[in-house]
Design a protein around this motif. Structure first.
Motif, PDB file in Angstrom:
ATOM      1  N   GLN A  61       0.841  -1.205   0.000  1.00  0.00           N
ATOM      2  CA  GLN A  61       0.000   0.000   0.000  1.00  0.00           C
ATOM      3  C   GLN A  61       0.875   1.255   0.000  1.00  0.00           C
ATOM      4  N   THR A  62       1.941   1.239   0.785  1.00  0.00           N
ATOM      5  CA  THR A  62       2.845   2.393   0.813  1.00  0.00           C
ATOM      6  C   THR A  62       3.389   2.668  -0.589  1.00  0.00           C
ATOM      7  N   ALA A  63       3.874   1.631  -1.259  1.00  0.00           N
ATOM      8  CA  ALA A  63       4.426   1.797  -2.609  1.00  0.00           C
ATOM      9  C   ALA A  63       3.353   2.231  -3.597  1.00  0.00           C
ATOM     10  N   MET A  64       2.163   1.671  -3.487  1.00  0.00           N
ATOM     11  CA  MET A  64       1.084   2.009  -4.410  1.00  0.00           C
ATOM     12  C   MET A  64       0.700   3.488  -4.282  1.00  0.00           C
ATOM     13  N   LEU A  65       0.564   3.970  -3.058  1.00  0.00           N
ATOM     14  CA  LEU A  65       0.191   5.368  -2.844  1.00  0.00           C
ATOM     15  C   LEU A  65       1.314   6.318  -3.259  1.00  0.00           C
ATOM     16  N   TRP A  66       2.540   5.940  -2.997  1.00  0.00           N
ATOM     17  CA  TRP A  66       3.697   6.748  -3.368  1.00  0.00           C
ATOM     18  C   TRP A  66       3.841   6.827  -4.889  1.00  0.00           C
ATOM     19  N   ALA A  67       3.660   5.711  -5.574  1.00  0.00           N
ATOM     20  CA  ALA A  67       3.884   5.646  -7.016  1.00  0.00           C
ATOM     21  C   ALA A  67       2.622   5.942  -7.831  1.00  0.00           C
ATOM     22  N   ASP A  68       1.549   6.325  -7.173  1.00  0.00           N
ATOM     23  CA  ASP A  68       0.289   6.589  -7.873  1.00  0.00           C
ATOM     24  C   ASP A  68       0.508   7.568  -9.030  1.00  0.00           C
ATOM     25  N   GLY A  69       0.083   7.158 -10.221  1.00  0.00           N
ATOM     26  CA  GLY A  69       0.206   7.997 -11.399  1.00  0.00           C
ATOM     27  C   GLY A  69       1.539   7.903 -12.114  1.00  0.00           C
ATOM     28  N   VAL A  70       2.471   7.099 -11.596  1.00  0.00           N
ATOM     29  CA  VAL A  70       3.788   6.938 -12.223  1.00  0.00           C
ATOM     30  C   VAL A  70       3.945   5.476 -12.637  1.00  0.00           C
ATOM     31  N   ASP A  71       4.249   5.253 -13.885  1.00  0.00           N
ATOM     32  CA  ASP A  71       4.389   3.896 -14.402  1.00  0.00           C
ATOM     33  C   ASP A  71       5.826   3.399 -14.243  1.00  0.00           C
ATOM     34  N   CYS A  72       6.293   3.359 -13.003  1.00  0.00           N
ATOM     35  CA  CYS A  72       7.616   2.802 -12.729  1.00  0.00           C
ATOM     36  C   CYS A  72       7.462   1.308 -12.438  1.00  0.00           C
ATOM     37  N   ARG A  73       8.570   0.603 -12.385  1.00  0.00           N
ATOM     38  CA  ARG A  73       8.519  -0.825 -12.044  1.00  0.00           C
ATOM     39  C   ARG A  73       8.351  -0.976 -10.542  1.00  0.00           C
ATOM     40  N   LYS A  74       7.371  -1.763 -10.149  1.00  0.00           N
ATOM     41  CA  LYS A  74       7.096  -2.058  -8.744  1.00  0.00           C
ATOM     42  C   LYS A  74       7.187  -3.566  -8.596  1.00  0.00           C
ATOM     43  N   ILE A  75       8.269  -4.023  -7.959  1.00  0.00           N
ATOM     44  CA  ILE A  75       8.587  -5.452  -7.895  1.00  0.00           C
ATOM     45  C   ILE A  75       8.467  -5.932  -6.450  1.00  0.00           C
ATOM     46  N   VAL A  76       7.597  -6.885  -6.229  1.00  0.00           N
ATOM     47  CA  VAL A  76       7.405  -7.464  -4.899  1.00  0.00           C
ATOM     48  C   VAL A  76       8.393  -8.613  -4.731  1.00  0.00           C
ATOM     49  N   THR A  77       9.121  -8.587  -3.607  1.00  0.00           N
ATOM     50  CA  THR A  77      10.160  -9.595  -3.397  1.00  0.00           C
ATOM     51  C   THR A  77      10.298  -9.965  -1.921  1.00  0.00           C
ATOM     52  N   PRO A  78      10.472 -11.242  -1.631  1.00  0.00           N
ATOM     53  CA  PRO A  78      10.733 -11.647  -0.242  1.00  0.00           C
ATOM     54  C   PRO A  78      12.146 -11.294   0.220  1.00  0.00           C
ATOM     55  N   TYR A  79      13.010 -10.837  -0.690  1.00  0.00           N
ATOM     56  CA  TYR A  79      14.350 -10.414  -0.287  1.00  0.00           C
ATOM     57  C   TYR A  79      14.324  -9.213   0.661  1.00  0.00           C
TER      58      TYR A  79
END
Length: 191
Positions: A61-79
């Protein structure tokens, strides 16, 4: 390469301690959502940016709200999943730190992608209670993967214990819980 480690916004698991720690994968609070939106001013994202995200609702949710409107790569990782710090023996992962399953991530956050580099075991268990040796091995794998991306900067949305563990590993300095970042607090580390 510069790594920007950013802690997620305020989560519901911090509101009524210790009982709130037993809520499974809690979301951000209203305050946490506002904190996440303010990241846009501090770290404006572009389409060239990459954001690695821990597989928990509050970080995504933090990443989604921060990146709202920007088509950057958002990669979910257990690392960059939750990490107990300092590591305590014979402890188990609390419900608030249990990772979402891959299928649920893609359903809830369709604009995110899943990291295909981590081993299956890391996707299943994370490294919350992994030994220091195993954490170091996984962390070094992640840092090597980041280096191969050939980016000047990479953003990572994670948790206080995870961020502190990475900081300790990268800098070689002994850290404590006093070194934890606050909600949406951040650290820049050159690698």
């Amino acid at each position: 390469m510069e790594l920007f480690f950013i802690r997620h916004g305020e989560g519901e698991h911090t509101l009524n301690l210790p009982s709130s720690l037993h809520k499974r994968n809690p979301p951000l609070t209203k305050k946490g959502m506002d904190q996440a939106k303010k990241l846009k001013d501090r770290f404006p994202l572009s389409t060239q940016d990459i954001v690695f995200i821990s597989p928990l609702v509050r970080t995504m949710q933090t990443a989604m709200l921060w990146a709202d409107g920007v088509d950057c790569r958002k990669i979910v990782t257990p690392y960059v999943s939750p990490r107990m710090f300092p590591l305590l023996s014979n402890k188990q992962t609390l419900p608030c730190d249990v990772m979402m399953e891959k299928e649920n991530i893609l359903h809830a956050f369709p604009s995110f992608e899943l990291d295909d580099n981590p081993p299956v075991a890391l996707w299943k268990e994370g490294f919350n209670t992994a030994t220091e040796r195993d954490f170091t091995r996984y962390a070094e794998e992640f840092l090597a993967n980041c280096s191969r991306l050939k980016k000047e900067k990479i953003y990572i949305v994670s948790h206080d214990g995870t961020i502190t563990s990475y900081r300790q590993l990268i800098t070689g300095r002994q850290l404590s819980r006093d070194d934890f970042p606050k909600e949406t607090g951040w650290f820049r580390i050159n690698c």
